[in-house]
Design a protein around this motif. Structure first.
Motif, PDB file in Angstrom:
ATOM      1  N   TYR A 244       0.839  -1.196   0.000  1.00 14.75           N
ATOM      2  CA  TYR A 244       0.000   0.000   0.000  1.00 14.75           C
ATOM      3  C   TYR A 244       0.872   1.244   0.000  1.00 14.75           C
ATOM      4  CZ  TYR A 244       0.858  -0.026   5.093  1.00 14.75           C
ATOM      5  OH  TYR A 244       1.450  -0.044   6.332  1.00 14.75           O
ATOM      6  N   ALA A 245       0.325   2.307  -0.547  1.00 18.52           N
ATOM      7  CA  ALA A 245       0.881   3.651  -0.445  1.00 18.52           C
ATOM      8  C   ALA A 245      -0.333   4.558  -0.290  1.00 18.52           C
ATOM      9  CB  ALA A 245       1.685   4.030  -1.678  1.00 18.52           C
ATOM     10  N   VAL A 246      -0.543   5.067   0.931  1.00 21.82           N
ATOM     11  CA  VAL A 246      -1.805   5.711   1.273  1.00 21.82           C
ATOM     12  C   VAL A 246      -1.543   7.036   1.985  1.00 21.82           C
ATOM     13  CG1 VAL A 246      -3.933   5.504   2.627  1.00 21.82           C
ATOM     14  CG2 VAL A 246      -2.975   3.486   1.497  1.00 21.82           C
ATOM     15  N   LEU A 247      -2.296   8.058   1.600  1.00 18.87           N
ATOM     16  CA  LEU A 247      -2.373   9.289   2.372  1.00 18.87           C
ATOM     17  C   LEU A 247      -3.558   9.125   3.315  1.00 18.87           C
ATOM     18  CD1 LEU A 247      -1.318  12.250   2.756  1.00 18.87           C
ATOM     19  CD2 LEU A 247      -3.194  12.934   1.235  1.00 18.87           C
ATOM     20  N   ALA A 248      -3.329   9.291   4.617  1.00 16.84           N
ATOM     21  CA  ALA A 248      -4.373   9.016   5.589  1.00 16.84           C
ATOM     22  C   ALA A 248      -4.445  10.105   6.642  1.00 16.84           C
ATOM     23  CB  ALA A 248      -4.131   7.665   6.263  1.00 16.84           C
ATOM     24  N   ASP A 249      -5.622  10.240   7.248  1.00 17.43           N
ATOM     25  CA  ASP A 249      -5.791  11.115   8.395  1.00 17.43           C
ATOM     26  C   ASP A 249      -4.948  10.573   9.547  1.00 17.43           C
ATOM     27  OD1 ASP A 249      -7.709  13.242   9.833  1.00 17.43           O
ATOM     28  OD2 ASP A 249      -7.498  11.480  11.128  1.00 17.43           O
ATOM     29  N   SER A 250      -4.210  11.422  10.226  1.00 13.44           N
ATOM     30  CA  SER A 250      -3.281  10.961  11.253  1.00 13.44           C
ATOM     31  C   SER A 250      -3.979  10.324  12.445  1.00 13.44           C
ATOM     32  CB  SER A 250      -2.414  12.126  11.746  1.00 13.44           C
ATOM     33  OG  SER A 250      -1.487  12.504  10.761  1.00 13.44           O
ATOM     34  N   ALA A 251      -5.206  10.741  12.737  1.00  9.79           N
ATOM     35  CA  ALA A 251      -5.904  10.215  13.905  1.00  9.79           C
ATOM     36  C   ALA A 251      -6.670   8.937  13.594  1.00  9.79           C
ATOM     37  CB  ALA A 251      -6.845  11.268  14.475  1.00  9.79           C
ATOM     38  N   SER A 252      -7.491   8.972  12.551  1.00  7.36           N
ATOM     39  CA  SER A 252      -8.360   7.831  12.233  1.00  7.36           C
ATOM     40  C   SER A 252      -7.720   6.838  11.282  1.00  7.36           C
ATOM     41  CB  SER A 252      -9.669   8.331  11.625  1.00  7.36           C
ATOM     42  OG  SER A 252      -9.433   8.896  10.339  1.00  7.36           O
ATOM     43  N   LEU A 253      -6.686   7.273  10.561  1.00  5.82           N
ATOM     44  CA  LEU A 253      -6.032   6.509   9.490  1.00  5.82           C
ATOM     45  C   LEU A 253      -6.971   6.263   8.312  1.00  5.82           C
ATOM     46  CD1 LEU A 253      -3.776   3.925  11.358  1.00  5.82           C
ATOM     47  CD2 LEU A 253      -3.298   6.276  10.670  1.00  5.82           C
ATOM     48  N   ALA A 254      -8.054   7.023   8.232  1.00  2.00           N
ATOM     49  CA  ALA A 254      -8.944   6.926   7.076  1.00  2.00           C
ATOM     50  C   ALA A 254      -8.233   7.496   5.854  1.00  2.00           C
ATOM     51  CB  ALA A 254     -10.234   7.694   7.331  1.00  2.00           C
ATOM     52  N   PRO A 255      -8.300   6.812   4.700  1.00  2.00           N
ATOM     53  CA  PRO A 255      -7.632   7.310   3.494  1.00  2.00           C
ATOM     54  C   PRO A 255      -8.177   8.675   3.072  1.00  2.00           C
ATOM     55  CG  PRO A 255      -8.285   5.014   3.227  1.00  2.00           C
ATOM     56  CD  PRO A 255      -8.947   5.500   4.484  1.00  2.00           C
ATOM     57  N   ARG A 258      -7.492  14.029  -0.693  1.00  2.00           N
ATOM     58  CA  ARG A 258      -6.877  15.353  -0.751  1.00  2.00           C
ATOM     59  C   ARG A 258      -6.598  15.809   0.674  1.00  2.00           C
ATOM     60  NH1 ARG A 258     -12.072  15.611  -1.831  1.00  2.00           N
ATOM     61  NH2 ARG A 258     -11.705  15.497  -4.065  1.00  2.00           N
ATOM     62  N   LEU A 259      -5.720  16.769   0.844  1.00  2.00           N
ATOM     63  CA  LEU A 259      -5.476  17.335   2.158  1.00  2.00           C
ATOM     64  C   LEU A 259      -6.711  18.094   2.620  1.00  2.00           C
ATOM     65  CD1 LEU A 259      -1.800  18.623   1.818  1.00  2.00           C
ATOM     66  CD2 LEU A 259      -2.605  16.536   2.920  1.00  2.00           C
ATOM     67  N   SER A 260      -7.064  17.920   3.901  1.00  2.00           N
ATOM     68  CA  SER A 260      -8.327  18.477   4.393  1.00  2.00           C
ATOM     69  C   SER A 260      -8.139  19.536   5.463  1.00  2.00           C
ATOM     70  CB  SER A 260      -9.185  17.346   4.965  1.00  2.00           C
ATOM     71  OG  SER A 260      -8.518  16.729   6.059  1.00  2.00           O
ATOM     72  N   GLY A 261      -6.902  19.860   5.802  1.00  2.00           N
ATOM     73  CA  GLY A 261      -6.651  20.811   6.875  1.00  2.00           C
ATOM     74  C   GLY A 261      -6.288  20.143   8.185  1.00  2.00           C
ATOM     75  N   SER A 262      -6.574  18.858   8.309  1.00  2.00           N
ATOM     76  CA  SER A 262      -6.197  18.089   9.500  1.00  2.00           C
ATOM     77  C   SER A 262      -4.843  17.425   9.269  1.00  2.00           C
ATOM     78  CB  SER A 262      -7.257  17.024   9.801  1.00  2.00           C
ATOM     79  OG  SER A 262      -8.511  17.619  10.045  1.00  2.00           O
ATOM     80  N   PRO A 263      -4.136  17.074  10.348  1.00  2.00           N
ATOM     81  CA  PRO A 263      -2.845  16.393  10.175  1.00  2.00           C
ATOM     82  C   PRO A 263      -3.000  15.111   9.357  1.00  2.00           C
ATOM     83  CG  PRO A 263      -3.100  17.125  12.438  1.00  2.00           C
ATOM     84  CD  PRO A 263      -4.423  17.355  11.774  1.00  2.00           C
ATOM     85  N   ALA A 264      -2.078  14.900   8.436  1.00  2.00           N
ATOM     86  CA  ALA A 264      -2.137  13.731   7.557  1.00  2.00           C
ATOM     87  C   ALA A 264      -0.819  12.986   7.605  1.00  2.00           C
ATOM     88  CB  ALA A 264      -2.459  14.156   6.126  1.00  2.00           C
ATOM     89  N   ARG A 265      -0.858  11.755   7.104  1.00  2.56           N
ATOM     90  CA  ARG A 265       0.323  10.890   7.134  1.00  2.56           C
ATOM     91  C   ARG A 265       0.395  10.121   5.829  1.00  2.56           C
ATOM     92  NH1 ARG A 265       3.445  11.787  11.884  1.00  2.56           N
ATOM     93  NH2 ARG A 265       5.163  10.322  11.762  1.00  2.56           N
ATOM     94  N   LEU A 266       1.580  10.011   5.278  1.00  2.00           N
ATOM     95  CA  LEU A 266       1.814   9.121   4.140  1.00  2.00           C
ATOM     96  C   LEU A 266       2.379   7.821   4.698  1.00  2.00           C
ATOM     97  CD1 LEU A 266       1.997   8.499   1.108  1.00  2.00           C
ATOM     98  CD2 LEU A 266       4.265   9.551   1.117  1.00  2.00           C
ATOM     99  N   LEU A 267       1.679   6.713   4.419  1.00  2.00           N
ATOM    100  CA  LEU A 267       2.093   5.408   4.925  1.00  2.00           C
ATOM    101  C   LEU A 267       2.330   4.464   3.762  1.00  2.00           C
ATOM    102  CD1 LEU A 267      -0.665   6.372   6.848  1.00  2.00           C
ATOM    103  CD2 LEU A 267       0.599   4.830   8.345  1.00  2.00           C
ATOM    104  N   VAL A 268       3.448   3.736   3.813  1.00  5.13           N
ATOM    105  CA  VAL A 268       3.828   2.849   2.711  1.00  5.13           C
ATOM    106  C   VAL A 268       4.326   1.522   3.284  1.00  5.13           C
ATOM    107  CG1 VAL A 268       5.301   2.538   0.685  1.00  5.13           C
ATOM    108  CG2 VAL A 268       4.489   4.827   1.293  1.00  5.13           C
ATOM    109  N   ALA A 269       3.948   0.443   2.635  1.00  5.10           N
ATOM    110  CA  ALA A 269       4.527  -0.876   2.910  1.00  5.10           C
ATOM    111  C   ALA A 269       4.893  -1.504   1.583  1.00  5.10           C
ATOM    112  CB  ALA A 269       3.542  -1.769   3.663  1.00  5.10           C
ATOM    113  N   ALA A 270       6.113  -2.010   1.472  1.00  3.72           N
ATOM    114  CA  ALA A 270       6.575  -2.586   0.208  1.00  3.72           C
ATOM    115  C   ALA A 270       7.550  -3.721   0.507  1.00  3.72           C
ATOM    116  CB  ALA A 270       7.250  -1.515  -0.650  1.00  3.72           C
ATOM    117  N   ARG A 271       7.627  -4.646  -0.426  1.00  4.32           N
ATOM    118  CA  ARG A 271       8.471  -5.829  -0.253  1.00  4.32           C
ATOM    119  C   ARG A 271       9.666  -5.754  -1.202  1.00  4.32           C
ATOM    120  NH1 ARG A 271       5.494  -9.752   2.602  1.00  4.32           N
ATOM    121  NH2 ARG A 271       3.296  -9.141   2.844  1.00  4.32           N
TER     122      ARG A 271
END
Length: 285
Positions: A244-255, A258-271
């Protein structure tokens, strides 16, 4: 540094630590310690009077095709590292002590445990939540310290503490410590030792591509094509797949699309090779 392998000894020792009102910090680990873990110990020492570290390779968070048997175990070396950092106590139970015969209880945290690593590793976060809850009950720390590298794990633990009304530690005293990185940017991980020389060199593409993607997202580019480009860069560099390569809300981790004004996180897992790497970085809204 004192060490306990049984719950009776642990409880007696923790009671002695508390006799003078000591503020206790807990650093849960699975061993195979590196600088990232030691950073947690140092942060705990800054904020607490006594630091308890646990080393337990938790079988309930490993899937049937994962590396439980191969997971590195080096208790003597780890204990020496902890003692050198001023850790007061090591809790190192055997599986039978943590999960005695007849153990049937599991904690499941909905929402934040779903998707991301939760989708790729069914049952993993149930195992994490259960063992961390047990550690909290066993040690009853005032504070607990976790690396932000496992960002979803941190979110699961905080949600569990909130929902179960834990007071030792309270959800707000569960501290996320920023990821410690190698000089080339790769996040420190016990699993990095599995990388071949060539894979280790190629793995640096992960943090580099993430930084590029974050800059583009923060500049206002559409998220979906930026993430697609990130995946393409990883595959071109030699990664076998991207979980996965996902931009997510930092609190809920909901994908997020677009940026919404709340803290966000880019999370990646790769093999890459036989190793699954995870990483995450903050994205400014």
């Amino acid at each position: 540094m004192q060490t306990a392998t049984t719950l009776d000894v642990l409880r007696t020792s923790i009671a002695k630590l508390r006799e003078n009102g000591a503020r206790i910090g807990l650093v849960p680990t699975m061993g195979a310690l590196h600088e990232g873990h030691l950073t947690l110990i140092r942060r705990a020492r800054e904020e607490c009077d006594s630091v308890v570290a646990s080393i337990f390779v938790n079988p309930t968070q490993f899937g049937p095709n994962e590396d439980l048997d191969a997971y590195p175990r080096q208790l003597a070396e780890d204990a020496a590292m902890l003692e050198a950092e001023g850790c007061a106590f090591l809790w190192a139970p055997e599986p039978q002590e943590m999960y005695p015969d007849g153990f049937v209880t599991s904690i499941s945290v909905s929402g934040v445990s779903e998707g991301l690593c939760g989708a790729a590793r069914p049952g993993h976060f149930d195992g994490v939540a259960t063992v961390v809850n047990k550690l909290f009950n066993q040690v009853a720390p005032d504070m607990a310290f976790f690396g932000e590298k496992d960002f979803q794990q941190l979110a699961v633990i905080r949600a569990m503490a909130r929902d179960l009304d834990l007071t030792r530690p309270h959800v707000h005293s569960i501290v996320g410590v920023p990821t410690v990185r190698e000089s080339d940017g790769l996040a420190m991980s016990s699993r990095n030792r599995y990388l071949s020389e060539g894979d280790r060199a190629a793995a640096t593409t992960l943090p580099q591509s993430m930084k590029t993607a974050i800059a583009r997202i923060e500049d206002g580019e559409p998220v979906a094509p930026v993430l697609a480009a990130l995946e393409g860069e990883l595959l071109q560099a030699g990664f076998a797949s991207v979980d996965y390569a996902v931009l997510a809300d930092s609190a809920s981790l909901a994908p997020l699309e677009r940026l919404s004004g709340s803290p966000a996180r880019l999370l990646v897992a790769a093999r890459i090779g036989t190793t699954r790497l995870i990483d995450n970085m903050a994205v400014c809204a």
